[in-house]
Design an enzyme around this catalytic site. Structure first.
Site, short mmCIF file in Angstrom:
data_model
loop_
_atom_site.label_atom_id
_atom_site.label_comp_id
_atom_site.label_asym_id
_atom_site.label_seq_id
_atom_site.Cartn_x
_atom_site.Cartn_y
_atom_site.Cartn_z
N HIS A 104 30.10 49.50 47.29
CA HIS A 104 31.00 48.41 47.67
C HIS A 104 31.72 48.65 49.01
O HIS A 104 32.92 48.41 49.14
CB HIS A 104 32.04 48.18 46.57
CG HIS A 104 31.47 47.67 45.27
ND1 HIS A 104 30.31 46.96 45.19
CD2 HIS A 104 31.93 47.78 43.99
CE1 HIS A 104 30.07 46.64 43.92
NE2 HIS A 104 31.03 47.13 43.17
N HIS A 178 33.77 39.90 43.73
CA HIS A 178 33.77 40.77 42.55
C HIS A 178 34.75 40.30 41.47
O HIS A 178 35.49 41.10 40.90
CB HIS A 178 34.08 42.21 43.00
CG HIS A 178 33.54 43.28 42.12
ND1 HIS A 178 34.06 43.56 40.88
CD2 HIS A 178 32.51 44.12 42.28
CE1 HIS A 178 33.39 44.55 40.34
NE2 HIS A 178 32.43 44.91 41.16
N GLU A 315 27.89 38.82 40.26
CA GLU A 315 28.03 39.03 41.70
C GLU A 315 26.73 38.64 42.39
O GLU A 315 25.70 39.27 42.19
CB GLU A 315 28.34 40.49 41.98
CG GLU A 315 29.56 41.02 41.25
CD GLU A 315 29.48 42.53 41.05
OE1 GLU A 315 29.44 43.26 42.05
OE2 GLU A 315 29.45 42.98 39.90
C1 BGC Z 1 28.86 47.70 39.84
C2 BGC Z 1 29.28 48.77 38.87
C3 BGC Z 1 30.57 49.37 39.34
C4 BGC Z 1 31.60 48.28 39.43
C5 BGC Z 1 32.90 48.79 39.94
C6 BGC Z 1 29.93 46.67 39.88
O1 BGC Z 1 29.60 45.71 40.84
O2 BGC Z 1 27.63 47.12 39.49
O3 BGC Z 1 28.26 49.76 38.76
O4 BGC Z 1 31.00 50.38 38.50
O5 BGC Z 1 31.15 47.27 40.27
O6 BGC Z 1 33.93 47.96 39.60
#
Ligand code: BGC
Length: 351
Positions: A104, A178, A315
């Protein structure tokens, strides 16, 4: 459209909360810290309004957050293996913040930025555009990237999130939103009773560290088959290895008919409240994540502790680790090109 102070950062900069209200009295709220979606307040089948999004009460909650509640994440949504990739004959090393991988956008990704906001009340529906500048080399990425994210809330209870990005050097870009949804309107309930449809015949199986193996696998005969609406609880505890290793759903689905136009990617239905959410996007992938790392230690709005399975994320994005997987759709952005994404979350009810 209203705006109010949402708190201050430690350096004194003010954070703002923007609230967009439509003719149905349904609202969404946004913060310029991380360009976050803070709340989505929509009716159930009896017209009772409730917040269907997990989030924090003030800016400090977002400063302290490690679960990416509602943030725009980037430059790269999801993981890049070992935070490393090659592009234009050069190898880049990104910040490592998830085991040995990059997740991310890294520790100081887009979610840590205070974005500039422009309010637009002249179009038929109010919108807020958030602007961010990501300098060359930030978190190890090449090129200076400018990204605008516009949130529009219309009278059909439809939230449109539009992204526009440019770069001054060859780079990769794959931001996403998210948000964690819970259509019951009360995050003390789990999302296990929600019925989900994902318009995908295939997914990208993950190996160690949740990095895709690079293969596309058919969902047929697996608990990842959501081609027809199915209760999330039906398959989530299946001994299927892909679910056991992820502690639930945390996978990228390969959306059918990817052609860069907006298609219906998923629907979620809470039979009890009647709330129904559609996700429409022009992206090739959809990460469905069942909050497998929420463990009750994070308290959100109203002081409610977010337990295991109290929210779900859908997402829209390109596939994880695409910079290292030439067989996946390309996330490369060149100078002179514009990165574009349109994703919509549309809310309605059933009887
Ligand atoms: C991911 C997860 C991750 C999470 C964190 C998601 O988008 O797929 O693997 O732990 O985000 O908040």
């Amino acid at each position: 459209m209203t705006s109010k102070q949402f708190g201050k950062l430690s350096d004194g900069r003010e954070v703002t909360l923007y609230t967009l209200q439509n003719k149905k009295n349904a609202t969404v709220a946004l913060s310029n810290l991380g360009a976050a979606l803070v709340s989505v307040i929509v009716p159930d089948k009896s017209g009772v309004l409730a917040d269907v999004l997990l989030g924090h009460e003030n800016a400090q909650g977002y400063v302290d957050d490690n679960s990416y509640l509602g943030f725009i994440v980037g430059r790269y949504g999801n993981r890049i293996a070992k935070g490393r990739f090659s592009l234009g004959g050069k190898t880049y090393q990104l910040g490592i913040n998830d085991g040995e991988n990059h997740l991310h956008g890294g520790k100081d990704g887009f979610h840590r930025k205070l974005w500039d906001a422009t309010i637009n009340t002249k179009s038929p529906f109010d919108s807020v555009t958030m602007h961010c500048v990501s300098p060359d080399g930030e978190e190890g990425y090449p090129g200076k990237v400018l990204l605008d994210v516009t949130y529009t809330w219309n009278d059909n209870n439809e939230l449109t999130i539009e992204y526009r990005g440019t770069t001054d050097a060859l780079t990769v870009l794959n931001p996403t939103s998210h948000g964690y949804f819970n259509l019951t309107g009360d995050p003390r309930n789990t999302i296990l009773g929600h019925e989900l449809m994902i318009a995908a015949r295939q997914y990208t199986p993950a190996g160690p560290g949740r990095i895709p193996t690079g293969k596309l696998q058919n969902v047929d005969g697996t608990p990842l088959d959501f081609r027809s609406p199915k209760r999330i609880s039906d398959g989530i505890n299946d001994p299927f290895e892909q679910l056991q290793s992820a502690k639930g759903y945390d996978h990228n689905w390969v959306l059918n008919d990817f052609d860069k136009t907006v298609h219906r990617a998923a629907t979620v239905h809470d039979p009890k409240s009647g709330r129904f959410m559609e996700v429409l996007t022009d992206q090739p992938g959809l990460q469905f994540y069942t909050g497998n790392f929420l463990d009750g230690s994070l308290k959100g709005k109203g002081g409610i502790a977010y337990q295991y399975r109290s929210g779900l994320c859908l997402e829209a994005q390109y596939f994880p680790d695409s910079p290292n997987k030439p067989q996946f759709p390309s996330v490369v952005l060149k100078p002179g090109e514009t990165y574009r994404q349109t994703t919509k979350y549309r809310f309605s009810t059933t009887d």
